[in-house]
Design an enzyme around this catalytic site. Structure first.
Site, short mmCIF file in Angstrom:
data_model
loop_
_atom_site.label_atom_id
_atom_site.label_comp_id
_atom_site.label_asym_id
_atom_site.label_seq_id
_atom_site.Cartn_x
_atom_site.Cartn_y
_atom_site.Cartn_z
N LYS A 1 45.12 73.24 39.26
CA LYS A 1 44.66 71.86 39.09
C LYS A 1 43.25 71.69 39.64
O LYS A 1 42.90 72.28 40.67
CB LYS A 1 45.64 70.93 39.81
CG LYS A 1 45.39 69.44 39.62
CD LYS A 1 46.49 68.65 40.29
CE LYS A 1 46.28 67.14 40.18
NZ LYS A 1 47.38 66.38 40.80
N SER B 1 48.72 62.67 38.17
CA SER B 1 47.40 63.22 37.97
C SER B 1 47.40 64.69 37.55
O SER B 1 46.34 65.23 37.22
CB SER B 1 46.61 63.07 39.29
OG SER B 1 47.24 63.78 40.36
N SER C 1 52.86 62.71 40.95
CA SER C 1 51.87 63.38 40.11
C SER C 1 52.25 64.76 39.62
O SER C 1 51.54 65.35 38.81
CB SER C 1 50.53 63.46 40.86
OG SER C 1 49.91 62.21 40.92
#
Length: 471
Positions: A83, A158, A182
């Site tokens: 990520k 996210s 997330s």
């Protein structure tokens, strides 16, 4: 095995194929890089592709295959995504901020170090919402991340890029992070397994803990076993961490391979006062899962979830505080984050500290006490399926905030309490959007969660499902 089948093969199975020399790390890496080149322009899953680094690592690992496979780490040669909130040395890390696209960290994040030690090949950095603050992944200056199942819908946030990449067969397994859903939300939106570990399970070194302990890194996988094995890899303590847990014994992966010897007591709910009921599809997913669990011999009963009203304001106060903590000039923030920034800025220290005292202490104690009579609590992951790209873009920030609070309501309580939770897929809506549920465990008890999730998976397999656009 054709290339598409190989791309969607679970990560642990890929590791076995590598050890048996049926496929090489270089072949796998080239396959994923080709798929990224072909599909990422539609998906926006990756913001940076580390092609040269990945190929060099894959070639070196392929040469190592002449050695002794039994000595190789668990994910030797398996391609993984990282990520874009987690620094990789020598690779840009933008945190979803256009102005930061050329910032290059000199040091790996702890979880990146763990991935390397596990033998993973890093394919690239996946898209995140700006500073990881929103449950959809549409940061200004970047293409929006899209859901492989329906491109006009979000993959969540996210960790939206991570989920989109994994669901579309652009990596074998993915790393994400979860500060209010997330990991679990994107897993729900994209038909994957996503695991939020217990507070203290995974170090946040070298940066330190995030959001007063609300946020934690973790795995997204095609199968429960993949997620459990990656959790084993990521788990660990670094000297100075404010929270820590002992290493699991046996491993989380081992727990997915052992039958549950006893019936579990499982409570389930579909409503979250004062926010109301989940939508019909999400309610049905919980009810069907409750029925399956009862068929497996567990004691399943309906429960009334405690009122979240007193949790919402302190959670939002801490959550929006990350925008001030990041020390990013407010002018580079998107409209919603700019509004949250100024709310946090004007609240000053006193209200923030009061919110902090309420979350990890008062409110989290209430949540843990409510869950304590049950081995596992079964809930919706989100209150309704994935929204469309840009669906809330033109609304007033306050209305967007209300929409977000309602949509993600089942997730943040367990960031506050520090309990582990796993999102697992269950099926699809009539419109073809993935559905799933969330299983919540007692503090530090990921072992029971992964064992139960593996039992559900064996009864109702889901990893064979593939989005049409990715075939």
């Amino acid at each position: 095995m054709n290339p598409t089948d190989l791309a969607f093969t679970p990560a642990l199975e890929q590791a076995r194929l590598i050890r048996q020399k049926i496929v090489s790390p270089l072949e796998l890496t080239e396959l994923y890089l080709e798929r990224i080149e072909h599909l990422n322009p539609q998906l926006g899953a990756y913001v940076t592709v580390m092609a040269e680094m990945a190929l060099a690592d894959a070639k070196a690992k392929t040469e190592q295959l002449a050695g002794h496979p039994s000595e190789f780490p668990p994910f030797f040669g398996v391609p993984v995504s990282v990520k874009d909130l987690n620094p990789v040395a020598g690779v840009p890390c933008a945190y979803g901020i256009k102005a930061a696209r050329n910032l290059v960290p000199a040091q790996d994040d702890y979880v990146v170090t763990q991935l390397r030690q596990a033998g993973c090949i890093l394919l690239g950095k996946t898209a995140t919402s700006q500073l990881g603050s929103l449950p959809y992944t549409e940061p200004p200056g970047f293409p929006p991340a899209r859901n492989p199942w329906r491109l006009e819908h979000t993959p969540g946030g996210s960790s939206g890029g991570a989920a989109a990449a994994l669901a579309a067969g652009l990596c074998a397994i993915a790393q994400g992070s979860d500060g209010g859903g997330s990991i679990r939300g994107p897993a729900f939106c994209c038909g994957l397994v996503g695991l939020k570990a217990s507070r203290g399970r995974i170090s946040f070194a070298p940066a330190g803990e995030r959001l007063e302990g609300l946020a934690i890194n973790g795995p997204l996988g095609r199968t429960v076993a993949d997620a459990a094995a990656l959790l084993d890899v990521l788990s660990g303590y670094v000297v100075g961490d404010p929270y820590w847990l002992p290493a699991p014994e046996p491993s989380f992966l081992t727990m997915t391979q052992q039958p549950l010897l006893d019936s579990l007591r499982i409570g389930f709910a579909t409503a979250f006062p004062p926010l109301g009921e989940a939508d019909v599809d999400c309610q049905a997913a919980v009810q069907e899962t409750a029925h399956r669990l009862a068929e497996l011999g567990h004691i399943v009963e309906a429960i009334t979830f405690p009122d979240l009203g007193q949790l919402i304001d302190p959670f939002v106060t801490v959550w929006q505080g990350v925008l001030v903590e990041a020390a990013v000039p407010w002018l580079v923030l998107e409209r919603m984050n700019r509004w949250l920034f100024w709310r946090a800025f004007w609240q000053r220290t006193g209200p923030y500290l009061r919110a902090v005292s309420k979350l990890p202490t008062n409110r989290s104690r209430e949540i843990v006490a409510f869950c304590q009579p049950y081995d596992v609590v079964l809930l919706p992951t989100y209150m309704h399926p994935a929204i469309r790209i840009g669906e809330w873009r033109h609304q007033r920030p306050r209305q967007i905030l209300e929409n977000i609070i309602h949509w993600i309501a089942p997730c943040p309580p367990f960031n506050a309490s520090g309990q582990p939770a796993i999102a697992v897929p269950t099926g699809f809506t009539a419109q073809g959007l993935p559905l799933g549920v969330q299983l919540v465990g007692r503090p530090a008890d990921e072992a029971t969660l992964v064992a139960l999730a593996a039992q559900l998976e064996a009864q109702h397999p889901w990893s064979h499902q593939r989005p049409a656009m990715a075939i």
